[in-house]
Design a protein around this motif. Structure first.
Motif, PDB file in Angstrom:
ATOM      1  N   UNK A  62      49.084  31.350  38.031  1.00 52.11           N
ATOM      2  CA  UNK A  62      48.309  30.003  37.404  1.00 52.11           C
ATOM      3  C   UNK A  62      49.016  29.921  36.535  1.00 52.11           C
ATOM      4  N   UNK A  63      50.147  28.534  36.899  1.00 55.61           N
ATOM      5  CA  UNK A  63      50.958  28.278  35.779  1.00 55.61           C
ATOM      6  C   UNK A  63      50.771  27.491  34.506  1.00 55.61           C
ATOM      7  N   UNK A  64      49.985  27.562  34.158  1.00 57.33           N
ATOM      8  CA  UNK A  64      48.869  27.486  32.146  1.00 57.33           C
ATOM      9  C   UNK A  64      48.776  28.709  32.009  1.00 57.33           C
ATOM     10  N   UNK A  65      49.324  29.764  32.994  1.00 59.76           N
ATOM     11  CA  UNK A  65      48.703  31.283  31.588  1.00 59.76           C
ATOM     12  C   UNK A  65      49.939  31.403  31.609  1.00 59.76           C
ATOM     13  N   UNK A  66      50.186  32.411  29.970  1.00 54.34           N
ATOM     14  CA  UNK A  66      51.667  32.239  30.043  1.00 54.34           C
ATOM     15  C   UNK A  66      51.763  33.933  29.105  1.00 54.34           C
ATOM     16  N   UNK A  67      50.558  34.576  28.824  1.00 52.24           N
ATOM     17  CA  UNK A  67      50.244  35.848  28.475  1.00 52.24           C
ATOM     18  C   UNK A  67      49.210  36.685  29.362  1.00 52.24           C
ATOM     19  N   UNK A  68      49.485  37.721  30.058  1.00 55.80           N
ATOM     20  CA  UNK A  68      48.790  38.615  30.513  1.00 55.80           C
ATOM     21  C   UNK A  68      47.720  39.883  29.699  1.00 55.80           C
ATOM     22  N   UNK A  69      46.607  39.870  29.527  1.00 53.83           N
ATOM     23  CA  UNK A  69      46.276  41.434  28.821  1.00 53.83           C
ATOM     24  C   UNK A  69      45.501  41.749  29.895  1.00 53.83           C
ATOM     25  N   UNK A  70      45.378  43.145  30.109  1.00 58.72           N
ATOM     26  CA  UNK A  70      45.271  43.858  30.805  1.00 58.72           C
ATOM     27  C   UNK A  70      44.238  45.316  30.277  1.00 58.72           C
ATOM     28  N   UNK A  71      42.527  44.922  30.241  1.00 63.30           N
ATOM     29  CA  UNK A  71      41.658  45.612  29.840  1.00 63.30           C
ATOM     30  C   UNK A  71      40.188  46.262  31.020  1.00 63.30           C
ATOM     31  N   UNK A  72      41.526  46.319  32.107  1.00 64.99           N
ATOM     32  CA  UNK A  72      40.733  46.862  33.104  1.00 64.99           C
ATOM     33  C   UNK A  72      40.487  48.758  32.917  1.00 64.99           C
ATOM     34  N   UNK A  73      39.994  49.373  34.095  1.00 66.53           N
ATOM     35  CA  UNK A  73      40.334  50.970  33.956  1.00 66.53           C
ATOM     36  C   UNK A  73      41.540  51.552  33.730  1.00 66.53           C
ATOM     37  N   UNK A  74      41.501  52.523  33.392  1.00 70.22           N
ATOM     38  CA  UNK A  74      43.397  53.182  33.446  1.00 70.22           C
ATOM     39  C   UNK A  74      44.253  53.356  34.727  1.00 70.22           C
ATOM     40  N   UNK A  75      43.128  53.845  35.694  1.00 72.73           N
ATOM     41  CA  UNK A  75      44.210  53.875  37.063  1.00 72.73           C
ATOM     42  C   UNK A  75      44.736  52.181  37.179  1.00 72.73           C
ATOM     43  N   UNK A  76      44.067  51.404  36.805  1.00 72.06           N
ATOM     44  CA  UNK A  76      44.923  49.548  37.301  1.00 72.06           C
ATOM     45  C   UNK A  76      45.654  49.144  36.613  1.00 72.06           C
ATOM     46  N   UNK A  77      46.345  50.099  35.237  1.00 76.06           N
ATOM     47  CA  UNK A  77      47.075  49.638  34.207  1.00 76.06           C
ATOM     48  C   UNK A  77      48.216  49.054  35.556  1.00 76.06           C
ATOM     49  N   UNK A  78      48.688  49.979  35.237  1.00 78.63           N
ATOM     50  CA  UNK A  78      50.400  50.385  36.551  1.00 78.63           C
ATOM     51  C   UNK A  78      50.263  48.743  37.176  1.00 78.63           C
ATOM     52  N   UNK A  79      50.051  49.172  38.048  1.00 78.88           N
ATOM     53  CA  UNK A  79      50.037  48.213  39.476  1.00 78.88           C
ATOM     54  C   UNK A  79      49.248  46.422  38.538  1.00 78.88           C
ATOM     55  N   UNK A  80      48.324  46.367  37.864  1.00 73.32           N
ATOM     56  CA  UNK A  80      48.320  45.401  37.591  1.00 73.32           C
ATOM     57  C   UNK A  80      49.460  44.179  36.708  1.00 73.32           C
ATOM     58  N   UNK A  81      49.763  45.240  36.040  1.00 78.00           N
ATOM     59  CA  UNK A  81      51.032  45.098  34.675  1.00 78.00           C
ATOM     60  C   UNK A  81      52.033  44.673  35.467  1.00 78.00           C
ATOM     61  N   UNK A  82      52.691  45.340  36.468  1.00 74.04           N
ATOM     62  CA  UNK A  82      54.018  45.119  38.063  1.00 74.04           C
ATOM     63  C   UNK A  82      53.145  43.764  38.268  1.00 74.04           C
ATOM     64  N   UNK A  83      51.990  43.290  38.582  1.00 71.70           N
ATOM     65  CA  UNK A  83      51.981  42.072  39.749  1.00 71.70           C
ATOM     66  C   UNK A  83      52.269  40.877  38.673  1.00 71.70           C
ATOM     67  N   UNK A  84      51.158  40.948  37.529  1.00 69.12           N
ATOM     68  CA  UNK A  84      51.437  40.016  36.602  1.00 69.12           C
ATOM     69  C   UNK A  84      52.849  39.767  36.168  1.00 69.12           C
TER      70      UNK A  84
END
Length: 346
Positions: A62-84
């Motif tokens: 989404x081009x309107x999103x500036x900042x992503x906050x990841x509050x998902x299960x711990x083992x998803x933190x790295x892949x989601x952060x890298x994707x964002x």
């Protein structure tokens, strides 16, 4: 980039709902734009104007999103952060930053490649009692610190069926509370020379660690970190003993309970702990106890720092290097417990 940042929150479980969403909404310059959740009704019941999507990658694109906050299960933190980050978003990851030190390096490399900011949510730097401890030590009121004890004990004797209590990567108390207690100690004293950890499962039916007792060795003092789910009657939070006196504090910072109760961050009474700690010192040959002046806690300071870092180019409130240091200690602590020995940081 405008003077207001649109935030996408990934995950609306306990941490996303109770901590991140209210703090984001209470921080000037931040707008909760999107929540990634499979339960749109749950989100809409709290925040009817917020957009809800099921796919995190849709929020990242989404081009309107500036900042992503990841509050998902711990083992998803790295892949989601890298994707964002690869979609050009700045990223905040709830603690623990990642599950492994290798993953932490990968996330930071992705941030560098994207020229975006990444940070880990260490909100307990802004606990009222920790801020009080920090002031007392900095001002020298306790003299040279010899012993630093930090407890985060609760009474939860029944094992719950939730990911935090399962035997899976990032599960257990060491990954849940260890990052908080380690980060506070490193903020006060820097990295230790060595770590000795005893991490265990003590409850009936426990699948993941529900207890830890950790000693950090410094040249002239020791820091002892303790957490358990089977403590009903202690309540000690901090005990700091120095050459000129001690500081004792019972009871946890109030902000989590205030958030659970639906209190809006920043309203009257926010972050004010009625259970002030005590300073015990010798005067005229006898020990005298005084109530310590308590600082006010405010978790919004973390998000205000992220806002200013993005919009004004200042430092992030918790740096990538600090995130790496805590992940290193997490891994060394787990190794120390497995091998039953002290491990030097080297």
């Amino acid at each position: 980039m405008t003077t207001s940042l649109n935030v996408a929150l990934v995950g609306y479980g306990f941490v996303g709902k109770v901590f991140h969403a209210p703090l984001i909404l209470a921080t000037p310059g931040l707008r909760l734009h999107t929540v990634v959740s499979r339960d749109a009704a749950k989100v809409k019941a709290d925040w009817p104007e917020v957009q809800v999507v099921q796919d995190a990658h849709a929020a990242f694109a989404d081009p309107h999103v500036d900042l992503v906050v990841i509050a998902s299960p711990n083992d998803t933190h790295a892949p989601l952060a890298i994707a964002a980050l690869r979609q050009g978003k700045h990223v905040v990851v709830d603690k623990p930053f990642t599950v492994t030190l290798r993953e932490a390096h990968d996330v930071i490399a992705a941030a560098d490649a994207a020229d975006r900011l990444v940070s880990v949510f260490q909100n307990r730097r802004w606990d009222a009692d920790f801020l009080t401890v920090r002031r007392l030590i900095a001002d020298g009121e306790l003299g040279r610190v010899a012993e630093f004890h930090s407890h985060f004990d609760r009474f939860r004797p029944v094992v719950q069926d939730r990911w935090r209590e399962r035997d899976e990567p990032g599960g257990g108390l060491w990954y849940d509370l260890g990052p908080h207690l380690l980060d506070q100690v490193v903020q006060l004293f820097g990295l230790p020379e060595a770590i000795t950890a005893d991490i265990a499962r003590l409850r009936d039916g426990a699948q993941a660690a529900d207890y830890f007792d950790v000693t950090l060795r410094y040249p002239s003092h020791r820091a002892i970190l303790h957490a358990s789910t089977l403590v009903a009657g202690n309540g000690l939070r901090f005990a700091v003993h120095g050459t000129q006196g001690s500081y004792l504090k019972h009871g946890l910072d109030v902000q989590e309970d205030q958030l659970r109760a639906g209190m809006v961050p920043g309203t009257p009474g926010w972050g004010i702990d009625a259970r002030s700690g005590e300073v015990v010192q010798e005067r005229d040959g006898r020990l005298v106890t005084d109530i310590a002046r308590a600082e006010h806690g405010d978790y919004r300071a973390y998000y205000a720092g992220m806002r200013d870092a993005i919009l004004q180019g200042g430092p992030v409130p918790v740096t990538p290097q600090q995130a790496l240091e805590i992940m290193r200690l997490i891994e060394l602590g787990a190794r120390s417990s497995e091998e039953r020995r002290e491990i030097a940081l080297g």
